[in-house]
Scaffold this motif. Structure first.
Motif, short mmCIF file in Angstrom:
data_model
loop_
_atom_site.label_atom_id
_atom_site.label_comp_id
_atom_site.label_asym_id
_atom_site.label_seq_id
_atom_site.Cartn_x
_atom_site.Cartn_y
_atom_site.Cartn_z
N ARG A 104 0.73 -1.01 0.04
CA ARG A 104 -0.12 0.09 -0.02
C ARG A 104 0.66 1.08 0.40
O ARG A 104 0.67 2.30 -0.08
CB ARG A 104 -0.89 0.09 1.59
N LEU B 140 0.67 4.24 -2.61
CA LEU B 140 0.62 5.45 -2.12
C LEU B 140 1.67 6.38 -3.00
O LEU B 140 1.54 7.50 -3.28
CB LEU B 140 -0.18 5.98 -1.05
N THR C 281 -2.57 14.89 1.61
CA THR C 281 -3.52 13.66 1.87
C THR C 281 -2.60 12.65 1.33
O THR C 281 -2.36 11.85 2.84
CB THR C 281 -4.39 13.75 0.88
N SER C 282 -2.15 12.55 0.21
CA SER C 282 -0.79 11.48 -0.29
C SER C 282 -0.32 11.81 0.72
O SER C 282 0.63 10.14 1.56
CB SER C 282 -0.68 10.90 -1.44
N ASN D 111 0.48 12.13 4.26
CA ASN D 111 -0.46 12.21 5.33
C ASN D 111 -0.37 10.64 5.58
O ASN D 111 -0.17 10.23 6.30
CB ASN D 111 -1.81 12.91 5.91
N ASN D 112 -1.36 10.18 4.53
CA ASN D 112 -1.75 8.84 4.83
C ASN D 112 -0.41 7.73 4.40
O ASN D 112 -0.10 6.77 5.29
CB ASN D 112 -2.12 8.16 3.39
N GLU E 92 0.84 7.79 8.02
CA GLU E 92 -0.08 7.04 9.06
C GLU E 92 0.69 5.30 8.97
O GLU E 92 0.37 4.49 9.46
CB GLU E 92 -1.47 7.64 8.61
#
Length: 125
Positions: free
Chosen positions: A68, A72, A90-91, A93-94, A97
């Motif tokens: 994943r 990403l 956003t990417s 941050n993903n 995480e």
């Protein structure tokens, strides 16, 4: 004379019975100890199997999360090429995480591996 011999024979038989009883009690004690050891071994084997299953699940999650992250990161590259700052953030941050989750899973994996090693050491003892 015969009465004395009968008493001696009965005493010998009583001694023989006491010795047999003591031997039976000793054997019973040994069986109980062996049973407890066997139950402990069974519990240990079950625990090891559970830990190994958890370890495999953690490894599988780790592989999926890494895939994943790669996905990403590819998306991130596409967003950079399009100069889309909002989507880029956003990417990122993903990814962060997921990296945090990977670190947590790696820690959990290490803990599982340590527990498996500990159990194997305990089994050897």
């Amino acid at each position: 004379m015969k009465l004395g011999l009968d008493v001696d024979v009965q005493n010998l038989e009583a001694d023989k019975m006491r010795k047999g009883k003591n031997k039976a009690e000793e054997d019973l004690g040994n069986l109980k100890r062996d049973y407890k050891k066997l139950r402990l071994s069974i519990r240990t084997v079950r625990l090891e199997a559970t830990l190994e299953r958890d370890l495999l699940e953690s490894q599988n999650k780790k592989v999926r999360l890494r895939a994943r992250v790669v996905e990403l990161e590819r998306s991130l590259h596409q967003y950079r090429s399009r100069n889309s700052k909002i989507k880029l953030k956003t990417s990122l941050n993903n990814i962060e995480e997921l990296k945090g989750k990977i670190e947590e899973l790696e820690t959990a994996l290490q803990n599982c591996e340590l527990r498996v090693e500990l159990l194997e050491t305990n089994n050897e003892h």
